[in-house]
Design an enzyme around this catalytic site. Structure first.
Site, short mmCIF file in Angstrom:
data_model
loop_
_atom_site.label_atom_id
_atom_site.label_comp_id
_atom_site.label_asym_id
_atom_site.label_seq_id
_atom_site.Cartn_x
_atom_site.Cartn_y
_atom_site.Cartn_z
N GLY A 70 54.27 44.90 51.76
CA GLY A 70 52.84 44.77 51.49
C GLY A 70 52.49 43.45 50.83
O GLY A 70 51.47 42.83 51.15
N CYS A 325 54.79 46.94 39.78
CA CYS A 325 55.05 45.52 39.55
C CYS A 325 54.73 45.10 38.12
O CYS A 325 55.20 44.09 37.65
CB CYS A 325 54.23 44.67 40.50
SG CYS A 325 54.35 45.28 42.16
#
Ligand SMILES: Cc1ncc(COP(=O)(O)O)c(C=O)c1O
Length: 375
Positions: A70, A325
């Site tokens: 992604g 993340c």
């Protein structure tokens, strides 16, 4: 034995997907660019996967590219829109994933691009009328970049309306569909968007392989230069077994979608009901009772509980504080800050999959009750 409630970060690979990949790890290792039989065999596997992905979203095979995930797909869209397609303005939201937000910031820093943020309501929702208002305010060539579903709070964006508005105003539309690709049916003929992105590891496929759909009218150019792979769009020897695994994961996801949606939604509903019944003043971030991902539940706990996530981890329960993340940093969640300001409540994201069980929700709720009420 751990309990895994972090499926928005990544999912367990389905054993059937592993089986589909094994021949390409063990026996069919020819480089897909080689013209000999071994190469032709693996080239065929990649093109079959592309055809399957394209058919699944009612696109043409020329509109589908395989990437590393992604992050790369979103970087490619934003970069090529500005560098190659004359876009000088981006409309986005403050709760996009960092791979969109930081890329936009970087591009604005390096090039002459304006960024405008669409305001959110108290639940973190984007009002299509607000997008229209921004589009009407300038004739600049604009890319609207809005995620389909938020990975932290689960809000689903009204893309039907936004797509129509973008068309009317001649704006390009990019949607980061990483949390919804393989979770909902897509038809790019019925819901026209210029760019969609997906990632296999979010729907029980392997990590390191993603999808980019680019509407054929858009002259996209590569981010990575070198060989002629992906029809000159992405150089580098293909992630063959990843692509094969992505296809297998998507096949299973599409075939079992209705039952998975129903089952996973029932786990989320059960968690909400049990948490409300056992923890007074518990809250839920985002539009949890409205248009929300069936996989994600973001829980706001009363009082001060700075070690909640840490203690859950000690008890063998995997959950998340922000996006995967940013979980290694101490800056907190930009999504919760956008919703609540600096005084965001202690919140934990629980995200469910078909591999979770109702009894695991019972264990979670009992542990949370212990931690939040008996301090
Ligand atoms: C909404 C969203 N976009 C993009 C990404 C990045 O995808 P990948 O891990 O495949 O690079 C993620 C992953 O957490 C995500 O949730």
């Amino acid at each position: 034995m751990s309990i895994y409630f972090d499926n928005a970060a990544t999912t367990q690979i389905d054993p059937r997907v592993v089986q589909s990949m094994l021949p390409y790890l063990e026996n069919y290792y020819g480089n897909p660019s080689s013209i000999h039989a071994m190469g032709r065999k693996t080239r065929t596997a990649i093109e079959q996967a592309r055809k399957f992905v394209a058919n699944s979203i009612n696109a043409s095979t020329a509109e589908v590219f395989f990437t590393s995930g992604g992050t790369e797909s979103n970087n490619l869209v934003l970069t090529t829109a500005i560098r190659d397609m004359g876009v000088t303005r981006i409309i986005s939201s403050p709760i996009e994933h960092h791979c969109v937000m930081h890329t936009i910031e970087h591009l604005c820093h390096c090039q002459e691009v304006n960024i405008e943020m669409v305001p959110l309501d108290a639940l973190g929702r984007v009002d299509p009328a607000a997008v229209e208002k921004l589009l009407k305010s300038s004739k600049e060539k604009t890319l609207v970049s809005l995620m389909h579903a938020n990975n932290e709070i689960g809000n689903i964006t009204d893309l039907d309306n936004i797509s129509a508005i973008c068309k009317e105003h001649g704006a390009l539309l990019h949607s980061d569909t990483v949390q919804t690709f393989g979770h909902y049916h897509w038809d790019v003929q019925k819901l026209p968007v210029d760019f969609l992105t997906g990632s296999a590891h979010k729907f029980h496929g392997p990590k390191g392989v993603g999808i980019l759909y680019c509407n054929g009218d858009n002259p996209v150019k590569p981010l990575i230069h070198g060989g002629a792979q992906e029809r000159n769009m992405r150089a580098g020897t293909e992630n063959l077994y990843g692509i094969v695994g992505l296809e297998a994961a998507l096949k299973i996801a599409l075939e079992e979608m209705e039952q998975d949606q129903k089952y996973v939604q029932s786990l989320k509903d059960y968690a909400i009901e049990q948490l409300k019944a056992t923890i007074p003043d518990v809250g839920f971030n985002g539009d949890y009772a409205g248009n929300s991902l069936y996989t994600v539940l973001n829980v706001a706990f009363p009082g001060d509980n700075p070690y909640l996530l840490f203690n859950l981890d000690i008890m063998g329960i995997c959950a998340s504080g922000g996006s995967a993340c940013s979980s290694g940093s101490d800056t907190g969640s930009h999504v919760l800050r956008a919703l609540h300001g600096p005084k965001a409540p202690t919140s934990v994201r629980f995200s469910f999959s078909r591999f979770n069980k109702r009894e695991e929700v019972d264990v979670l709720v009992a542990k949370l009750q212990e931690m939040v009420l008996v301090k």
